[in-house]
Design a protein around this motif. Structure first.
Motif, PDB file in Angstrom:
ATOM      1  N   ILE A   1      90.261-110.970 -50.197  1.00 48.74           N
ATOM      2  CA  ILE A   1      91.402-111.797 -50.605  1.00 48.74           C
ATOM      3  C   ILE A   1      90.943-112.915 -51.528  1.00 48.74           C
ATOM      4  CG2 ILE A   1      93.200-113.368 -49.774  1.00 48.74           C
ATOM      5  CD1 ILE A   1      93.317-111.685 -47.218  1.00 48.74           C
ATOM      6  N   LEU A   2      89.794-113.502 -51.224  1.00 47.94           N
ATOM      7  CA  LEU A   2      89.277-114.606 -52.038  1.00 47.94           C
ATOM      8  C   LEU A   2      88.946-114.149 -53.456  1.00 47.94           C
ATOM      9  CD1 LEU A   2      88.568-117.608 -51.870  1.00 47.94           C
ATOM     10  CD2 LEU A   2      86.221-116.946 -51.316  1.00 47.94           C
ATOM     11  N   VAL A   3      88.440-112.932 -53.581  1.00 50.08           N
ATOM     12  CA  VAL A   3      88.149-112.387 -54.917  1.00 50.08           C
ATOM     13  C   VAL A   3      89.420-112.356 -55.756  1.00 50.08           C
ATOM     14  CG1 VAL A   3      87.505-110.296 -56.172  1.00 50.08           C
ATOM     15  CG2 VAL A   3      86.119-111.056 -54.254  1.00 50.08           C
TER      16      VAL A   3
ATOM     17  N   LEU B   1      86.264-123.759 -51.164  1.00 45.09           N
ATOM     18  CA  LEU B   1      85.767-123.804 -49.790  1.00 45.09           C
ATOM     19  C   LEU B   1      86.903-123.947 -48.773  1.00 45.09           C
ATOM     20  CD1 LEU B   1      83.438-123.825 -47.794  1.00 45.09           C
ATOM     21  CD2 LEU B   1      83.178-126.291 -48.203  1.00 45.09           C
ATOM     22  N   PRO B   2      87.855-124.880 -48.944  1.00 43.57           N
ATOM     23  CA  PRO B   2      88.969-124.958 -47.984  1.00 43.57           C
ATOM     24  C   PRO B   2      89.786-123.670 -47.901  1.00 43.57           C
ATOM     25  CG  PRO B   2      88.887-126.948 -49.324  1.00 43.57           C
ATOM     26  CD  PRO B   2      87.911-125.980 -49.924  1.00 43.57           C
ATOM     27  N   VAL B   3      90.018-123.032 -49.049  1.00 44.33           N
ATOM     28  CA  VAL B   3      90.772-121.777 -49.045  1.00 44.33           C
ATOM     29  C   VAL B   3      89.998-120.699 -48.283  1.00 44.33           C
ATOM     30  CG1 VAL B   3      91.614-119.883 -50.493  1.00 44.33           C
ATOM     31  CG2 VAL B   3      92.077-122.249 -51.148  1.00 44.33           C
TER      32      VAL B   3
ATOM     33  N   LEU C   1      87.735-121.122 -45.904  1.00 47.40           N
ATOM     34  CA  LEU C   1      87.757-121.444 -44.476  1.00 47.40           C
ATOM     35  C   LEU C   1      89.131-121.133 -43.864  1.00 47.40           C
ATOM     36  CD1 LEU C   1      85.789-124.822 -44.428  1.00 47.40           C
ATOM     37  CD2 LEU C   1      84.982-122.569 -43.719  1.00 47.40           C
ATOM     38  N   GLY C   2      90.186-121.395 -44.631  1.00 48.41           N
ATOM     39  CA  GLY C   2      91.529-121.094 -44.149  1.00 48.41           C
ATOM     40  C   GLY C   2      91.742-119.603 -43.941  1.00 48.41           C
ATOM     41  N   LEU C   3      91.222-118.800 -44.849  1.00 48.68           N
ATOM     42  CA  LEU C   3      91.338-117.347 -44.715  1.00 48.68           C
ATOM     43  C   LEU C   3      90.584-116.844 -43.497  1.00 48.68           C
ATOM     44  CD1 LEU C   3      90.866-116.274 -48.458  1.00 48.68           C
ATOM     45  CD2 LEU C   3      92.960-116.055 -47.113  1.00 48.68           C
ATOM     46  N   ILE C   4      89.389-117.399 -43.299  1.00 50.72           N
ATOM     47  CA  ILE C   4      88.572-116.986 -42.149  1.00 50.72           C
ATOM     48  C   ILE C   4      89.260-117.372 -40.844  1.00 50.72           C
ATOM     49  CG2 ILE C   4      86.382-117.352 -40.951  1.00 50.72           C
ATOM     50  CD1 ILE C   4      85.114-117.801 -43.730  1.00 50.72           C
ATOM     51  N   LEU C   5      89.807-118.596 -40.783  1.00 45.23           N
ATOM     52  CA  LEU C   5      90.489-119.057 -39.578  1.00 45.23           C
ATOM     53  C   LEU C   5      91.724-118.203 -39.281  1.00 45.23           C
ATOM     54  CD1 LEU C   5      90.893-121.080 -37.297  1.00 45.23           C
ATOM     55  CD2 LEU C   5      92.124-122.553 -38.906  1.00 45.23           C
ATOM     56  N   THR C   6      92.506-117.928 -40.305  1.00 43.87           N
ATOM     57  CA  THR C   6      93.719-117.128 -40.121  1.00 43.87           C
ATOM     58  C   THR C   6      93.386-115.724 -39.629  1.00 43.87           C
ATOM     59  OG1 THR C   6      94.827-118.351 -41.896  1.00 43.87           O
ATOM     60  CG2 THR C   6      95.788-116.242 -41.248  1.00 43.87           C
ATOM     61  N   THR C   7      92.367-115.129 -40.224  1.00 40.95           N
ATOM     62  CA  THR C   7      91.951-113.783 -39.814  1.00 40.95           C
ATOM     63  C   THR C   7      91.444-113.788 -38.378  1.00 40.95           C
ATOM     64  OG1 THR C   7      91.292-113.340 -42.093  1.00 40.95           O
ATOM     65  CG2 THR C   7      90.516-111.810 -40.423  1.00 40.95           C
ATOM     66  N   SER C   8      90.703-114.843 -38.011  1.00 40.75           N
ATOM     67  CA  SER C   8      90.163-114.942 -36.655  1.00 40.75           C
ATOM     68  C   SER C   8      91.274-115.016 -35.623  1.00 40.75           C
ATOM     69  CB  SER C   8      89.263-116.183 -36.534  1.00 40.75           C
ATOM     70  OG  SER C   8      88.194-116.126 -37.439  1.00 40.75           O
ATOM     71  N   VAL C   9      92.314-115.769 -35.936  1.00 38.87           N
ATOM     72  CA  VAL C   9      93.413-115.980 -34.982  1.00 38.87           C
ATOM     73  C   VAL C   9      94.217-114.709 -34.747  1.00 38.87           C
ATOM     74  CG1 VAL C   9      95.605-117.189 -34.622  1.00 38.87           C
ATOM     75  CG2 VAL C   9      93.601-118.451 -35.443  1.00 38.87           C
ATOM     76  N   PHE C  10      94.478-113.964 -35.823  1.00 43.95           N
ATOM     77  CA  PHE C  10      95.397-112.826 -35.705  1.00 43.95           C
ATOM     78  C   PHE C  10      94.697-111.471 -35.557  1.00 43.95           C
ATOM     79  CE2 PHE C  10      97.934-116.056 -37.906  1.00 43.95           C
ATOM     80  CZ  PHE C  10      99.058-116.072 -37.090  1.00 43.95           C
ATOM     81  N   ALA C  11      93.587-111.280 -36.251  1.00 44.53           N
ATOM     82  CA  ALA C  11      92.954-109.954 -36.270  1.00 44.53           C
ATOM     83  C   ALA C  11      91.859-109.791 -35.222  1.00 44.53           C
ATOM     84  CB  ALA C  11      92.382-109.667 -37.652  1.00 44.53           C
ATOM     85  N   LEU C  12      91.112-110.856 -34.938  1.00 45.42           N
ATOM     86  CA  LEU C  12      89.986-110.740 -34.011  1.00 45.42           C
ATOM     87  C   LEU C  12      90.406-110.324 -32.603  1.00 45.42           C
ATOM     88  CD1 LEU C  12      86.967-110.928 -33.703  1.00 45.42           C
ATOM     89  CD2 LEU C  12      87.191-113.383 -33.258  1.00 45.42           C
ATOM     90  N   PRO C  13      91.489-110.882 -32.030  1.00 41.54           N
ATOM     91  CA  PRO C  13      91.899-110.427 -30.684  1.00 41.54           C
ATOM     92  C   PRO C  13      92.187-108.935 -30.606  1.00 41.54           C
ATOM     93  CG  PRO C  13      93.004-112.471 -31.242  1.00 41.54           C
ATOM     94  CD  PRO C  13      92.305-112.016 -32.495  1.00 41.54           C
TER      95      PRO C  13
END
Length: 233
Positions: free
Chosen positions: A162-164, A180-182, A184-196
């Motif tokens: 997505i960042l690319v 960098l903020p973008v 980190l935001g993508l990583i956080l969002t993915t962690s919350v919804f996809a990791l579980p």
């Protein structure tokens, strides 16, 4: 580790840190019916670190040399290098650290319903092991290794891709400090919804048909019987 154009020292540092965490997780969440020796723990750690660093540095060196690929494709591949390193070394780490379980087997228990468990608890009894099974251990370790790949996939594939795309937009080009903020935001969002979802792919307490295991287990509960074992995390 997912920072674009990360330096060689940075790559080494984060790969070592990640595999150190993996060793701690694998050691804490392994099937405890087969103890893990200190020697195996240390050997597994160094082999996993060597594997992850070798894959990361090797691919970082190889991708720029692929002359037939377009610059865009090279960029995408370079962003996926951390995933390749983490996934391969993470799976290897599991097999190295829990190889003793495959060699010696893990405890297998009869699969009881809640009423049966309550009755045993009332009498002060515990569920007795039916014996150790190497086949059950193989299933447990293989599923855990696959879960490592599944766990890494959402966080280490989706945000970089997505960042690319976002880096090609005019908005992000004009605001390089937002990279960098973008990210980190993508990583956080993915962690919350996809990791579980990835974590839930395999149950911690695995239930299988006795016929898929050793003869001793089949004789204890019958060909059509059902048994369970702790897969670990």
């Amino acid at each position: 580790m997912l920072t674009p154009n990360l330096s060689t020292p940075g790559t080494l540092l984060w790969q070592i840190t990640n595999q150190s965490l993996n060793v701690a997780i694998n050691s804490s969440n392994a099937n405890k019916s087969t103890p893990l020796s200190t020697k195996t723990l240390i050997t597994s750690y160094f082999l996993a670190v060597s594997a992850s660093c070798s894959v990361a540095l090797g691919l970082n060196s190889l991708v720029p040399r692929l002359k037939r690929l377009s610059p865009g494709t090279k960029t995408v591949l370079s962003r996926l290098v951390p995933f390749a390193a983490v996934a391969s070394a993470g799976a290897l780490n599991v097999f190295l650290m829990r190889g003793e379980e495959i060699r010696k087997g893990i405890d297998v228990f009869p699969s009881l319903n809640e009423t049966q468990k309550a009755a045993l608890a009332k009498d002060g009894k515990t569920v007795e092991s039916l014996g150790k099974s190497k086949k059950a251990a193989t299933i447990a370790v293989a599923e855990t290794a696959l879960s490592r790949v599944l766990n890494a996939t959402p966080i280490m594939v989706l945000p970089p891709l997505i960042l690319v795309r976002l880096q090609k937009t005019e908005w992000l080009r004009r605001r390089p400090r937002m990279l960098l903020p973008v990210n980190l935001g993508l990583i956080l969002t993915t962690s919350v919804f996809a990791l579980p979802l990835a974590l839930a792919a395999f149950p911690t307490r695995q239930i299988v048909r006795a016929g898929a295991l050793e003869r001793e287990i089949v004789e204890a509960v019958g060909e059509a019987g059902v048994v369970e074992f702790n897969r670990g995390i």
